[in-house]
Design a protein around this motif. Structure first.
Motif, mmCIF file in Angstrom:
data_model
loop_
_atom_site.group_PDB
_atom_site.id
_atom_site.type_symbol
_atom_site.label_atom_id
_atom_site.label_comp_id
_atom_site.label_asym_id
_atom_site.label_seq_id
_atom_site.Cartn_x
_atom_site.Cartn_y
_atom_site.Cartn_z
ATOM 1 N N PRO A 136 0.817 -1.225 0.000
ATOM 2 C CA PRO A 136 0.000 0.000 0.000
ATOM 3 C C PRO A 136 0.847 1.269 0.000
ATOM 4 C CG PRO A 136 -0.973 -1.618 1.464
ATOM 5 C CD PRO A 136 0.351 -2.183 1.027
ATOM 6 N N LYS A 137 1.978 1.261 0.714
ATOM 7 C CA LYS A 137 2.842 2.445 0.755
ATOM 8 C C LYS A 137 3.453 2.728 -0.618
ATOM 9 C CE LYS A 137 4.169 2.549 5.636
ATOM 10 N NZ LYS A 137 5.312 2.515 6.598
ATOM 11 N N LYS A 167 -6.911 -5.747 -7.854
ATOM 12 C CA LYS A 167 -8.164 -5.010 -7.695
ATOM 13 C C LYS A 167 -8.627 -5.048 -6.239
ATOM 14 C CE LYS A 167 -12.864 -4.498 -9.436
ATOM 15 N NZ LYS A 167 -13.948 -5.051 -10.280
ATOM 16 N N SER A 168 -8.475 -6.221 -5.605
ATOM 17 C CA SER A 168 -8.855 -6.343 -4.195
ATOM 18 C C SER A 168 -8.012 -5.413 -3.334
ATOM 19 C CB SER A 168 -8.679 -7.791 -3.718
ATOM 20 O OG SER A 168 -9.464 -8.677 -4.493
ATOM 21 N N LYS A 169 -6.719 -5.326 -3.651
ATOM 22 C CA LYS A 169 -5.816 -4.461 -2.881
ATOM 23 C C LYS A 169 -6.213 -2.994 -3.021
ATOM 24 C CE LYS A 169 -1.639 -5.706 -2.212
ATOM 25 N NZ LYS A 169 -0.216 -6.110 -2.330
ATOM 26 N N LEU A 170 -6.689 -2.633 -4.207
ATOM 27 C CA LEU A 170 -7.070 -1.240 -4.441
ATOM 28 C C LEU A 170 -8.372 -0.866 -3.747
ATOM 29 C CD1 LEU A 170 -6.142 -0.867 -8.227
ATOM 30 C CD2 LEU A 170 -4.862 -0.062 -6.238
ATOM 31 N N GLU A 171 -9.074 -1.864 -3.203
ATOM 32 C CA GLU A 171 -10.299 -1.598 -2.445
ATOM 33 C C GLU A 171 -9.988 -1.100 -1.041
ATOM 34 O OE1 GLU A 171 -13.294 -1.612 -3.643
ATOM 35 O OE2 GLU A 171 -12.662 -2.366 -5.609
ATOM 36 N N GLU A 176 -8.122 5.086 -1.458
ATOM 37 C CA GLU A 176 -9.276 5.675 -2.130
ATOM 38 C C GLU A 176 -8.861 6.732 -3.142
ATOM 39 O OE1 GLU A 176 -13.036 6.241 -3.417
ATOM 40 O OE2 GLU A 176 -12.312 4.669 -2.088
ATOM 41 N N GLN A 177 -7.875 7.562 -2.779
ATOM 42 C CA GLN A 177 -7.414 8.591 -3.722
ATOM 43 C C GLN A 177 -6.804 7.958 -4.968
ATOM 44 O OE1 GLN A 177 -5.505 12.294 -2.307
ATOM 45 N NE2 GLN A 177 -5.548 11.357 -0.269
ATOM 46 N N PHE A 178 -6.085 6.859 -4.761
ATOM 47 C CA PHE A 178 -5.504 6.125 -5.891
ATOM 48 C C PHE A 178 -6.626 5.616 -6.797
ATOM 49 C CE2 PHE A 178 -3.863 2.702 -8.316
ATOM 50 C CZ PHE A 178 -2.488 2.833 -8.386
#
Length: 280
Positions: A136-137, A167-171, A176-178
């Motif tokens: 995430p960082k 896609k799951s990681k981006l949830e 959220e900004q990403f």
């Protein structure tokens, strides 16, 4: 080994990505065109996902061959990186000289390069493969790169390619900004039965335009059911079947060969509710 026997100029089912063998299925073509659009229009973020072996890397190689000559590309295939390592690799891929220093200095060097490239009317693209491995960082650091922009357009276009876990990681709420920055998201699904048959014939024709009916209809059906339409698995099955056919001097591959190869390669992908023909 079997190329001469079947009259091939090269092995048609090599598992290494080769844009020469790109099969323009509806799914792969849409993914390719989506990336080209986002890059050429300087739209920013693109996310492409697909199962292991779905053909993401081949689409990527095809993309590289279709980009404008004024496009500079940083392709990152090792996604196990820290935030600083990411910036350093981007600079190295773009052949930007730097002398180490803090993360902010690396970012400053990249920004200067991007502004210079814009003045030359060049476009800069960052492609990260296996992006599901990014922490995430590091994903947040990638998002920060998208802040490098003018009033009208992005200075760097970013393409993330990875497995569905991406896609799951981006949830993650922290990203959220990403997520809001993504202008194109496309998932490459497996091939259908008809597309699988077309895919096999497409690759055979490239290796030998005169080839006909190298695989029987029932063999093609079995290939689809064992592979579930995943290109890499199709390649493994077909390559092994052709080798077996060569050993036993079989000009045409029948369903029995596919059954045997699937058993030898320990394939466990046969759907339980579909019957595979036992023989021709």
């Amino acid at each position: 080994m079997y190329e001469k026997f079947y009259g091939f100029t090269e092995r048609p089912f090599n598992t290494t990505p080769d844009s020469k063998f790109f099969f323009p299925s509806a799914k792969h073509t849409e993914a390719l065109n989506s990336m080209l659009y986002a890059i050429n229009e300087r739209r920013g973020f693109v996310v492409i996902t697909g199962e292991i072996g779905a053909g993401k890397t081949t689409v990527c190689r095809t993309l590289l061959n279709k980009l404008n000559v004024n496009t500079r590309v940083a392709l990152i295939t090792n996604s196990h990186l820290t935030q600083r390592e990411l910036l350093a690799v981007v600079l190295e891929e773009l052949e930007i000289e730097y002398k180490g220093g803090s993360k902010q200095k690396l970012l400053s060097s990249l920004n200067e390069y991007l502004i210079q490239q814009l003045s030359y009317d060049n476009n800069v693209v960052l492609i990260i493969d296996e992006a599901q491995n990014l922490t995430p960082k590091v994903l947040e650091e990638v998002r920060m790169l998208s802040n490098l922009e003018t009033e009208k357009e992005k200075l760097i276009q970013i393409v993330l390619m990875g497995q569905p876990q991406l896609k799951s990681k981006l949830e993650n709420p922290k990203l959220e900004q990403f997520k809001q920055r993504i202008v194109v998201y496309h998932h490459i699904a497996p091939l259908t039965k008809e597309e699988t048959e077309q895919y096999v014939r497409h690759r055979l024709a490239i290796a030998n335009p005169q080839t006909q009916d190298t695989f029987t209809p029932s063999a093609l059906e079995a290939i689809y059911k064992y592979s579930r339409g995943i290109p890499r698995l199709i390649n493994i099955l077909c390559d092994s079947a052709l080798l077996s056919g060569y050993v036993f001097e079989m000009r045409q591959i029948n369903v029995d060969v596919i059954h045997e190869v699937a058993k030898e390669r320990d394939f466990h992908y046969k759907p339980l509710d579909i019957q595979i023909p036992d023989s021709i």
